[in-house]
Design a protein around this motif. Structure first.
Motif, short mmCIF file in Angstrom:
data_model
loop_
_atom_site.label_atom_id
_atom_site.label_comp_id
_atom_site.label_asym_id
_atom_site.label_seq_id
_atom_site.Cartn_x
_atom_site.Cartn_y
_atom_site.Cartn_z
N VAL A 158 0.83 -1.20 0.00
CA VAL A 158 0.00 0.00 0.00
C VAL A 158 0.87 1.25 0.00
CG1 VAL A 158 -1.62 1.33 1.40
CG2 VAL A 158 -2.01 -1.09 1.04
N LEU A 159 1.92 1.27 0.80
CA LEU A 159 2.81 2.43 0.84
C LEU A 159 3.52 2.66 -0.49
CD1 LEU A 159 4.35 2.09 4.39
CD2 LEU A 159 2.64 3.72 3.61
N ILE A 160 3.92 1.59 -1.16
CA ILE A 160 4.56 1.72 -2.48
C ILE A 160 3.58 2.28 -3.50
CG2 ILE A 160 5.51 0.38 -4.40
CD1 ILE A 160 6.85 -1.43 -2.29
N ILE A 161 2.34 1.79 -3.48
CA ILE A 161 1.33 2.28 -4.41
C ILE A 161 1.03 3.75 -4.17
CG2 ILE A 161 -1.12 2.07 -5.04
CD1 ILE A 161 -0.79 -0.96 -4.65
N VAL A 162 0.92 4.15 -2.89
CA VAL A 162 0.68 5.56 -2.57
C VAL A 162 1.85 6.42 -3.03
CG1 VAL A 162 0.46 7.18 -0.64
CG2 VAL A 162 -0.93 5.12 -0.69
N GLY A 163 3.07 5.95 -2.84
CA GLY A 163 4.24 6.70 -3.29
C GLY A 163 4.26 6.89 -4.80
N ILE A 164 3.94 5.84 -5.52
CA ILE A 164 3.90 5.94 -6.99
C ILE A 164 2.82 6.91 -7.44
CG2 ILE A 164 3.34 4.64 -9.09
CD1 ILE A 164 4.80 2.25 -7.81
N LEU A 165 1.66 6.87 -6.78
CA LEU A 165 0.58 7.80 -7.15
C LEU A 165 0.95 9.24 -6.85
CD1 LEU A 165 -2.59 5.80 -6.04
CD2 LEU A 165 -1.81 6.26 -8.36
N VAL A 166 1.68 9.47 -5.76
CA VAL A 166 2.13 10.83 -5.45
C VAL A 166 3.11 11.31 -6.51
CG1 VAL A 166 3.53 12.17 -3.81
CG2 VAL A 166 1.68 10.73 -2.97
N LEU A 167 4.04 10.46 -6.93
CA LEU A 167 4.99 10.85 -7.97
C LEU A 167 4.29 11.13 -9.30
CD1 LEU A 167 8.02 8.51 -7.24
CD2 LEU A 167 7.87 10.98 -6.92
N VAL A 168 3.29 10.33 -9.64
CA VAL A 168 2.53 10.57 -10.87
C VAL A 168 1.80 11.91 -10.78
CG1 VAL A 168 0.54 9.76 -12.21
CG2 VAL A 168 2.33 8.16 -11.53
N PHE A 169 1.22 12.20 -9.61
CA PHE A 169 0.53 13.48 -9.42
C PHE A 169 1.50 14.65 -9.56
CE2 PHE A 169 -0.65 16.88 -6.45
CZ PHE A 169 -1.80 17.33 -7.09
N LEU A 170 2.68 14.52 -8.95
CA LEU A 170 3.67 15.59 -9.07
C LEU A 170 4.15 15.76 -10.51
CD1 LEU A 170 5.79 15.01 -5.86
CD2 LEU A 170 4.10 16.80 -6.28
N ILE A 178 2.27 15.16 -13.16
CA ILE A 178 1.16 15.76 -13.91
C ILE A 178 1.11 17.27 -13.69
CG2 ILE A 178 -1.38 15.89 -14.01
CD1 ILE A 178 -1.40 12.86 -13.62
N ILE A 179 1.36 17.72 -12.48
CA ILE A 179 1.30 19.16 -12.22
C ILE A 179 2.63 19.86 -12.50
CG2 ILE A 179 -0.54 18.90 -10.51
CD1 ILE A 179 1.59 19.45 -8.35
N ASP A 180 3.57 19.16 -13.11
CA ASP A 180 4.88 19.70 -13.51
C ASP A 180 5.65 20.26 -12.32
OD1 ASP A 180 4.67 19.01 -16.14
OD2 ASP A 180 3.73 20.91 -16.74
N PHE A 181 5.68 19.52 -11.24
CA PHE A 181 6.46 19.91 -10.06
C PHE A 181 7.92 19.61 -10.33
CE2 PHE A 181 8.17 19.17 -5.78
CZ PHE A 181 7.79 20.36 -5.17
N ASP A 182 8.79 20.54 -9.97
CA ASP A 182 10.21 20.39 -10.21
C ASP A 182 10.82 19.59 -9.06
OD1 ASP A 182 12.69 20.57 -11.29
OD2 ASP A 182 13.03 22.65 -10.65
N LEU A 183 11.17 18.33 -9.31
CA LEU A 183 11.73 17.45 -8.28
C LEU A 183 13.22 17.72 -8.03
CD1 LEU A 183 10.04 14.07 -9.21
CD2 LEU A 183 9.49 15.57 -7.32
N SER A 184 13.84 18.61 -8.82
CA SER A 184 15.26 18.87 -8.67
C SER A 184 15.56 19.64 -7.39
CB SER A 184 15.81 19.62 -9.88
OG SER A 184 15.19 20.88 -9.96
N ILE A 185 14.56 20.19 -6.72
CA ILE A 185 14.82 20.91 -5.47
C ILE A 185 15.21 19.95 -4.36
CG2 ILE A 185 13.29 22.81 -6.09
CD1 ILE A 185 11.24 21.65 -4.15
N PHE A 186 14.89 18.66 -4.51
CA PHE A 186 15.24 17.68 -3.50
C PHE A 186 16.65 17.09 -3.70
CE2 PHE A 186 10.54 17.31 -3.70
CZ PHE A 186 10.28 17.83 -2.45
N LEU A 187 17.23 17.32 -4.84
CA LEU A 187 18.57 16.77 -5.14
C LEU A 187 19.63 17.71 -4.58
CD1 LEU A 187 17.98 15.65 -8.82
CD2 LEU A 187 17.96 14.23 -6.77
#
Length: 95
Positions: A70-82, A84-93
């Motif tokens: 369940v936690l893996i599925i929720v994580g994947i859905l959060v990444l797909v949502f981010l 879709i909304i074009d969130f810049d994940l490079s701020i975490f690197l």
């Protein structure tokens, strides 16, 4: 008649004429498959009561593999949502 109160469904105790109860219960009773294993079904407790029951059920779940799934599925859905909304994940690197 309250504005915010939900109306409960009517229940009828219908037994057909040809029905012979031999101790196996009513075959016309509508019940979910896993109702006896869940705490979240039953009387309407409000949204807070439902969430607390769901979290308690999730915490006390003996099947840890299902919890991880369940936690893996929720994580994947959060990444797909981010994505879709074009969130810049490079701020975490690190830079």
């Amino acid at each position: 008649m309250g504005i915010l109160k939900l109306r409960k469904n009517k229940k009828f105790s219908y037994t057909p004429r040809t029905y012979d109860d031999k101790g196996e219960g009513n075959p016309y009773e509508i019940k979910h498959k896993f109702d006896e294993y869940r705490k979240t079904v039953g009387a309407n407790k409000g949204i807070k009561g439902k969430f607390t029951d769901a979290f308690d059920d999730f915490k006390n779940n003996p099947d840890h593999q299902a919890s991880k799934r369940v936690l893996i599925i929720v994580g994947i859905l959060v990444l797909v949502f981010l994505f879709i909304i074009d969130f810049d994940l490079s701020i975490f690197l690190p830079k």
